[in-house]
Write a protein that holds these residues in place. Sequence first.
Motif, PDB file in Angstrom:
ATOM      1  N   MET A  21       0.836  -1.199   0.000  1.00 51.93           N
ATOM      2  CA  MET A  21       0.000   0.000   0.000  1.00 51.93           C
ATOM      3  C   MET A  21       0.870   1.249   0.000  1.00 51.93           C
ATOM      4  O   MET A  21       1.975   1.253   0.548  1.00 51.93           O
ATOM      5  N   THR A  22       0.352   2.325  -0.586  1.00 56.66           N
ATOM      6  CA  THR A  22       1.053   3.595  -0.514  1.00 56.66           C
ATOM      7  C   THR A  22       0.980   4.135   0.909  1.00 56.66           C
ATOM      8  O   THR A  22       0.218   3.638   1.753  1.00 56.66           O
ATOM      9  N   VAL A  23       1.749   5.184   1.153  1.00 56.31           N
ATOM     10  CA  VAL A  23       1.754   5.813   2.471  1.00 56.31           C
ATOM     11  C   VAL A  23       0.361   6.309   2.842  1.00 56.31           C
ATOM     12  O   VAL A  23      -0.125   6.065   3.957  1.00 56.31           O
ATOM     13  N   ILE A  24      -0.309   6.994   1.916  1.00 53.95           N
ATOM     14  CA  ILE A  24      -1.633   7.527   2.224  1.00 53.95           C
ATOM     15  C   ILE A  24      -2.639   6.411   2.479  1.00 53.95           C
ATOM     16  O   ILE A  24      -3.506   6.517   3.357  1.00 53.95           O
ATOM     17  N   GLU A  25      -2.503   5.301   1.755  1.00 53.48           N
ATOM     18  CA  GLU A  25      -3.397   4.161   1.973  1.00 53.48           C
ATOM     19  C   GLU A  25      -3.157   3.526   3.333  1.00 53.48           C
ATOM     20  O   GLU A  25      -4.100   3.098   4.006  1.00 53.48           O
ATOM     21  N   ASN A  26      -1.886   3.476   3.761  1.00 45.54           N
ATOM     22  CA  ASN A  26      -1.578   2.952   5.091  1.00 45.54           C
ATOM     23  C   ASN A  26      -2.213   3.807   6.175  1.00 45.54           C
ATOM     24  O   ASN A  26      -2.808   3.289   7.126  1.00 45.54           O
ATOM     25  N   VAL A  27      -2.092   5.119   6.033  1.00 46.24           N
ATOM     26  CA  VAL A  27      -2.614   6.017   7.060  1.00 46.24           C
ATOM     27  C   VAL A  27      -4.143   5.990   7.091  1.00 46.24           C
ATOM     28  O   VAL A  27      -4.764   6.082   8.155  1.00 46.24           O
ATOM     29  N   ALA A  28      -4.755   5.843   5.920  1.00 47.90           N
ATOM     30  CA  ALA A  28      -6.221   5.860   5.826  1.00 47.90           C
ATOM     31  C   ALA A  28      -6.856   4.512   6.115  1.00 47.90           C
ATOM     32  O   ALA A  28      -8.088   4.411   6.203  1.00 47.90           O
ATOM     33  N   LEU A  40      -0.531  13.070   7.834  1.00 54.27           N
ATOM     34  CA  LEU A  40       0.828  13.136   7.289  1.00 54.27           C
ATOM     35  C   LEU A  40       1.423  14.524   7.476  1.00 54.27           C
ATOM     36  O   LEU A  40       2.627  14.664   7.755  1.00 54.27           O
ATOM     37  N   GLU A  41       0.602  15.545   7.340  1.00 47.27           N
ATOM     38  CA  GLU A  41       1.093  16.906   7.546  1.00 47.27           C
ATOM     39  C   GLU A  41       1.539  17.111   8.989  1.00 47.27           C
ATOM     40  O   GLU A  41       2.561  17.747   9.257  1.00 47.27           O
ATOM     41  N   LEU A  42       0.794  16.541   9.922  1.00 50.22           N
ATOM     42  CA  LEU A  42       1.123  16.686  11.340  1.00 50.22           C
ATOM     43  C   LEU A  42       2.486  16.095  11.674  1.00 50.22           C
ATOM     44  O   LEU A  42       3.186  16.587  12.559  1.00 50.22           O
ATOM     45  N   VAL A  43       2.868  15.022  10.983  1.00 53.38           N
ATOM     46  CA  VAL A  43       4.156  14.379  11.275  1.00 53.38           C
ATOM     47  C   VAL A  43       5.245  14.788  10.289  1.00 53.38           C
ATOM     48  O   VAL A  43       6.303  14.168  10.223  1.00 53.38           O
ATOM     49  N   GLN A  74       8.548   5.274  10.585  1.00 56.31           N
ATOM     50  CA  GLN A  74       8.038   5.389  11.940  1.00 56.31           C
ATOM     51  C   GLN A  74       7.011   6.513  12.033  1.00 56.31           C
ATOM     52  O   GLN A  74       5.979   6.392  12.698  1.00 56.31           O
ATOM     53  N   ARG A  75       7.263   7.618  11.338  1.00 55.12           N
ATOM     54  CA  ARG A  75       6.322   8.735  11.365  1.00 55.12           C
ATOM     55  C   ARG A  75       5.011   8.383  10.666  1.00 55.12           C
ATOM     56  O   ARG A  75       3.948   8.863  11.055  1.00 55.12           O
ATOM     57  N   VAL A  76       5.078   7.549   9.626  1.00 55.55           N
ATOM     58  CA  VAL A  76       3.843   7.076   8.990  1.00 55.55           C
ATOM     59  C   VAL A  76       3.024   6.267   9.993  1.00 55.55           C
ATOM     60  O   VAL A  76       1.797   6.417  10.096  1.00 55.55           O
ATOM     61  N   ALA A  77       3.701   5.413  10.743  1.00 51.61           N
ATOM     62  CA  ALA A  77       3.005   4.614  11.755  1.00 51.61           C
ATOM     63  C   ALA A  77       2.373   5.511  12.815  1.00 51.61           C
ATOM     64  O   ALA A  77       1.262   5.257  13.287  1.00 51.61           O
ATOM     65  N   VAL A  78       3.080   6.589  13.196  1.00 54.06           N
ATOM     66  CA  VAL A  78       2.519   7.540  14.166  1.00 54.06           C
ATOM     67  C   VAL A  78       1.295   8.234  13.564  1.00 54.06           C
ATOM     68  O   VAL A  78       0.264   8.390  14.225  1.00 54.06           O
ATOM     69  N   ALA A  79       1.395   8.656  12.293  1.00 61.67           N
ATOM     70  CA  ALA A  79       0.269   9.332  11.635  1.00 61.67           C
ATOM     71  C   ALA A  79      -0.947   8.418  11.578  1.00 61.67           C
ATOM     72  O   ALA A  79      -2.077   8.854  11.818  1.00 61.67           O
ATOM     73  N   ARG A  80      -0.741   7.145  11.263  1.00 60.99           N
ATOM     74  CA  ARG A  80      -1.851   6.191  11.175  1.00 60.99           C
ATOM     75  C   ARG A  80      -2.564   6.061  12.527  1.00 60.99           C
ATOM     76  O   ARG A  80      -3.792   5.937  12.579  1.00 60.99           O
ATOM     77  N   ALA A  81      -1.789   6.104  13.611  1.00 59.49           N
ATOM     78  CA  ALA A  81      -2.399   6.029  14.938  1.00 59.49           C
ATOM     79  C   ALA A  81      -3.072   7.348  15.314  1.00 59.49           C
ATOM     80  O   ALA A  81      -4.160   7.372  15.885  1.00 59.49           O
ATOM     81  N   LEU A  82      -2.434   8.469  14.972  1.00 57.60           N
ATOM     82  CA  LEU A  82      -2.947   9.780  15.349  1.00 57.60           C
ATOM     83  C   LEU A  82      -4.296  10.098  14.725  1.00 57.60           C
ATOM     84  O   LEU A  82      -5.166  10.684  15.377  1.00 57.60           O
TER      85      LEU A  82
END
Length: 356
Positions: free
Chosen positions: A98-105, A126-129, A148-156
Motif C-alpha cells: 500500500m502507498t503511504v496515504i493508503e496505510n494512514v487511511a 501526514l502533515e502533522l508528522v 516510523q512517522r507514517v506509523a505515528v500518523a496512522r495512529a494519530l
Amino acid sequence: MTASFGGRASSVRFERVTKAFGDFRAVDAVSFEVAPGTLATLLGPSGCGKTTTLRMIAGLELSTSGRIWIGEQDVTGLPATRRDVSMVFQSYALFPHMTVIENVAYGFLVSGTPKAEAQARAELGLELVGLKGYGARLPSELSGGQQQRVAVARALVLEPQVLLFDEPLSNLDAKLRRRVREEIRDIQRNLGLTVVYVTHDQEEALAVSDKVIVMRNAQIAQEGAPRELYEQPADRFVADFIGDANLVEATILATDGGLATVSIGGVEVRVPGRGLPPGPVLAAIRPEAVLLVDGGDGLPGTIGKAAYLGRHLEYTIASPVGELFVIDRRVDSPRAVGSGVTLRFGDRIALVPGEG
C-alpha cells in the motif's frame, strides 16, 4: 480536524493489576495513574513486565485481576476493538503493497468511512508528522525514521483517547533515534495527547517523559518525574539503572537541615541528605560528578581505561572505593592509561537509602 486532535485525551489508571500466565506473574499488583495530556514511560530491563502492561492498556492482553480505567470508563474486560486507543509497534506494521496515504487511511476505510473523508484525514495526519507530499510513495521508498512517522500518523488520525508506543525507536540508528524521539515529544505536547511509551533505554525515557515508571520483576520500583528519579533514586536498582551511577559505600557523618556531610573513602562532601540519619549509606555518584585533578586533596586513583567519544572522554578509574566510571568534558587534555590522578566530587551525588 486539527482542533479536535488530542481533545479527547484521557487518563489511564491501574488499580492493583495482575497478569498471570499459569503460575508466572508477568505483572504483579501494579497501580499507577497517567494524567490526561501527559507522556508516561514504562522503563525497565527485559522481562520486567512493561510490555505486558502496555498490552493490557491496549486490550491485547486481559488482566487476571485488578481494574483498568481509561478516563471514567472501566475497560478491564473490554477487548481491544472496544477501547479507544491506538498503538504504534516496534516493527511499524506498515502494509508494504500500500502507498503511504493508503496505510494512514486504512483504519478509516475498514470502518466504512467514505473514501474522500478518509483521504482528507490521512493527508492531515501526514502533515502533522512532517510528511506532507509523501502520500504516493511506498513504505520501501522511505527511511526508517519516515516509516516510523507514517506509523505515528496512522495512529494519530484515529484520534484515540490514549496513544501507545512499544519500543518505537529500537530499529533506528542512534542519530535518528534522537531526532524521532524529539518529533514524538513535540507532537504529543502540541496536540495534548495522552501517551504511554515503553522503552528499555534510560536516556530515551528521561528525554521524552513527564513521568517515568521504573519496573522491576513485574512490579513498580519507583515512579516520578525524570529529574526526581535521577537525583532521588529509591534504591540501589533505580540508582544503578538510571544514568550509569557509581554505587559506593559511604558514611553520613552529620546532618544540617536538608544537607548531609558524607565521607566517601575519607573525602568529605556536602550533598542533599534525603532525611537519612548518620551512619552507613550508599552513594550514587554520577559520572559527571567526578572532577579529575593533579595532586592535592581528594581520592587517589589510577586510569584503567580511556575512550575518546568526540564531545567527552570516558575513563574507568581504580580507586580505594572501587572502580569508578567518569566522564570528562576536557577533550583537549586526555589522560594516559596507567597514570595517577586525584578525584574530587561535585554535588551530583544521590544518597540511596538502605541496601535494597
